[in-house]
Design an enzyme around this catalytic site. Structure first.
Site, PDB file in Angstrom:
ATOM      1  N   LEU A 207       0.943  15.582  -4.054  1.00 30.71           N
ATOM      2  CA  LEU A 207       1.042  15.002  -2.646  1.00 30.71           C
ATOM      3  C   LEU A 207      -0.008  14.199  -2.664  1.00 30.71           C
ATOM      4  O   LEU A 207      -1.071  14.191  -3.066  1.00 30.71           O
ATOM      5  CB  LEU A 207       0.782  16.272  -1.647  1.00 30.71           C
ATOM      6  CG  LEU A 207       1.583  17.274  -1.468  1.00 30.71           C
ATOM      7  CD1 LEU A 207       1.212  18.308  -0.567  1.00 30.71           C
ATOM      8  CD2 LEU A 207       2.944  16.704  -0.970  1.00 30.71           C
ATOM      9  N   HIS A 208       0.443  12.745  -2.042  1.00 31.07           N
ATOM     10  CA  HIS A 208      -0.481  11.812  -1.845  1.00 31.07           C
ATOM     11  C   HIS A 208      -0.237  10.882  -0.621  1.00 31.07           C
ATOM     12  O   HIS A 208      -1.275  10.271  -0.127  1.00 31.07           O
ATOM     13  CB  HIS A 208      -0.878  10.932  -3.144  1.00 31.07           C
ATOM     14  CG  HIS A 208       0.387   9.954  -3.401  1.00 31.07           C
ATOM     15  ND1 HIS A 208       1.550  10.299  -3.944  1.00 31.07           N
ATOM     16  CD2 HIS A 208       0.166   8.614  -3.208  1.00 31.07           C
ATOM     17  CE1 HIS A 208       2.072   9.340  -4.241  1.00 31.07           C
ATOM     18  NE2 HIS A 208       1.800   8.234  -3.661  1.00 31.07           N
ATOM     19  N   ARG A 209       1.038  11.023  -0.171  1.00 27.38           N
ATOM     20  CA  ARG A 209       1.221   9.928   0.739  1.00 27.38           C
ATOM     21  C   ARG A 209       0.451  10.145   2.076  1.00 27.38           C
ATOM     22  O   ARG A 209       0.549  11.304   2.547  1.00 27.38           O
ATOM     23  CB  ARG A 209       2.745   9.763   1.002  1.00 27.38           C
ATOM     24  CG  ARG A 209       3.477   9.216  -0.362  1.00 27.38           C
ATOM     25  CD  ARG A 209       5.110   8.993  -0.120  1.00 27.38           C
ATOM     26  NE  ARG A 209       5.587   8.432  -1.371  1.00 27.38           N
ATOM     27  CZ  ARG A 209       5.313   7.125  -1.624  1.00 27.38           C
ATOM     28  NH1 ARG A 209       4.962   6.229  -0.832  1.00 27.38           N
ATOM     29  NH2 ARG A 209       6.084   6.762  -2.758  1.00 27.38           N
ATOM     30  N   ARG A 242      -7.169  11.544  -2.533  1.00 26.28           N
ATOM     31  CA  ARG A 242      -6.944  11.254  -1.251  1.00 26.28           C
ATOM     32  C   ARG A 242      -6.566  12.758  -0.410  1.00 26.28           C
ATOM     33  O   ARG A 242      -7.090  13.020   0.595  1.00 26.28           O
ATOM     34  CB  ARG A 242      -5.768  10.560  -0.997  1.00 26.28           C
ATOM     35  CG  ARG A 242      -5.467  10.174   0.450  1.00 26.28           C
ATOM     36  CD  ARG A 242      -4.297   9.269   0.752  1.00 26.28           C
ATOM     37  NE  ARG A 242      -4.261   8.917   1.981  1.00 26.28           N
ATOM     38  CZ  ARG A 242      -4.324   7.606   2.275  1.00 26.28           C
ATOM     39  NH1 ARG A 242      -4.764   6.692   1.262  1.00 26.28           N
ATOM     40  NH2 ARG A 242      -4.374   7.405   3.709  1.00 26.28           N
ATOM     41  N   ASP A 286       5.597  13.943  -3.354  1.00 21.47           N
ATOM     42  CA  ASP A 286       6.149  12.877  -2.686  1.00 21.47           C
ATOM     43  C   ASP A 286       6.087  11.577  -3.336  1.00 21.47           C
ATOM     44  O   ASP A 286       5.951  10.527  -2.804  1.00 21.47           O
ATOM     45  CB  ASP A 286       5.282  12.487  -1.239  1.00 21.47           C
ATOM     46  CG  ASP A 286       3.739  12.687  -1.328  1.00 21.47           C
ATOM     47  OD1 ASP A 286       3.370  12.374  -2.720  1.00 21.47           O
ATOM     48  OD2 ASP A 286       3.253  13.008  -0.410  1.00 21.47           O
TER      49      ASP A 286
END
Length: 373
Positions: A207-209, A242, A286
């Site tokens: 996940l990073h968005r 992030r 994502d």
């Protein structure tokens, strides 16, 4: 025959994987000389330099050293630095890949200097112009003289935008070439053992968005589903920097750390991650590339996004779009065999780089569709 000088632009993690197969094919040709231009958009060694060694690439011929910044700062800095390179060492072709800021920046430089421009992975569209990548794709494709698409929907998108079919070539998915290029090294690893999970009996998570990780309620909902899923299936969660920062800021990291069924990890190198992916029963992500790789490997993939620029992975693959509030239901379908899988898209066969090289050879020396004074 005068050898054509070809600049291959690399910047961010996916670029290295897409360029490597093409570089290895081109370096065996006697009609061209391929040079790597590393913009430095990703300057963390874990996110860039290690990919050179993993993918058998030599040190870049040019390193622009741009680093981080806002979209405008990054794009502008790459343009200034790459223009200087082109003025001193003008290439016959600039080949850009993907949709990062460096892709757009180098495309603008090449177009303004009347250097032949090719875009590898052209024609992808999500329909969401709030995504910076979508703007980069659209503008780059308008500028490019030669557009290499990974799937037939890319051809359709470009033609719908009024781009001449003479500039468009369906070549297949270069990411599959990257995977097959590294397959022996990938298969030699035992990453699952490192995390204490059994092949075919675990899931992978990335996940990073911002839409998923920057909003506390969305991230908390996703984490709740991951925790519940881990009671049925162990999960290996490769945590993006992030995401790690947001988990800490929102006080969600402690709950994850307490879960025996969730193995937290720093971002993995490409070969390590793909070794893990090959043995996974399920992917929750994502990311863009993972949608393609799981389709190729016939692994159910749940993509936490409202749209995808790779719809072929849904219509002809194993990918499904989900929201935080539908994730649990789709996980259940995936684990109970309720997700339909279909055939591989055409030309996802590990031979894309050879088709691209052949296309470059055919077009070298031809007049461009645009003219420069």
């Amino acid at each position: 025959m005068i050898r054509q000088n070809i600049h291959l632009i690399v910047a961010a993690r996916p670029n290295f994987m897409k360029v490597a197969p093409l570089y290895h094919v081109l370096k065996r040709q006697d009609w061209c000389r391929a040079e790597l231009v590393h913009t430095g958009q990703h300057y963390d060694a874990n996110m860039s330099d290690t990919f050179f060694s993993d993918l058998g690439l030599p040190p870049p011929d040019y390193h622009l050293g741009v680093g981080s910044g806002s979209h405008a700062e990054q794009t502008g800095a790459v343009m200034v630095a790459y223009e200087e390179i082109c003025l001193r060492h003008r290439p016959d072709w600039t080949v850009v890949v993907g949709d990062v800021n460096s892709t757009l920046a180098c495309a603008l430089v090449a177009a303004k200097l009347c250097i032949a421009l090719a875009h590898l992975e052209a024609g992808l569209r999500s329909g969401d112009r709030t995504m910076p990548e979508e703007i980069n794709r659209i503008v780059t494709d308008r500028l490019a003289d030669l557009l290499w698409t990974p799937s037939s929907d890319g051809n359709d998108n470009l033609k719908a935008e009024g781009i001449s079919g003479e500039r468009i070539e369906l070549v297949g998915n270069i990411m599959i070439d990257a995977f097959e290029l590294q397959r022996p090294q990938i298969d030699s690893l035992c990453v699952a053992e490192r995390f204490g999970v059994e092949r075919g009996r675990y899931g992978i998570v990335t996940l990073h968005r911002p839409s998923n990780v920057d909003d506390r309620s969305s991230l908390a909902q996703i984490i709740d589903v991951l925790i519940a899923t881990s009671h049925r299936l162990p999960l290996v969660f490769a945590v993006h920097p992030r995401t790690r920062a947001r988990l800490h800021d929102f006080g969600l990291d402690a709950a994850l750390a307490r879960q025996d069924g969730i193995r937290l990890s720093e971002p993995l190198r490409y070969n390590e991650f793909m070794n893990l992916a090959c043995g996974a029963r399920l992917a929750i992500t994502d990311s863009g590339g993972i949608q393609e790789e799981t389709t190729y490997l016939n692994i159910p993939c749940l993509t936490l996004r409202p749209n995808t620029e790779r719809p072929i992975t849904i219509t002809q693959g194993t990918n499904r779009l989900v929201r935080p509030d539908t994730l649990a239901e789709m996980v259940d379908q995936a684990l109970t065999g309720g997700l339909r899988t279909t055939r591989h898209p055409a030309l996802w066969d590990g031979k894309t780089a050879a088709r691209v090289a052949e296309s470059l050879f055919r077009h070298s020396g031809r007049d461009l569709t645009r003219t420069c004074a």
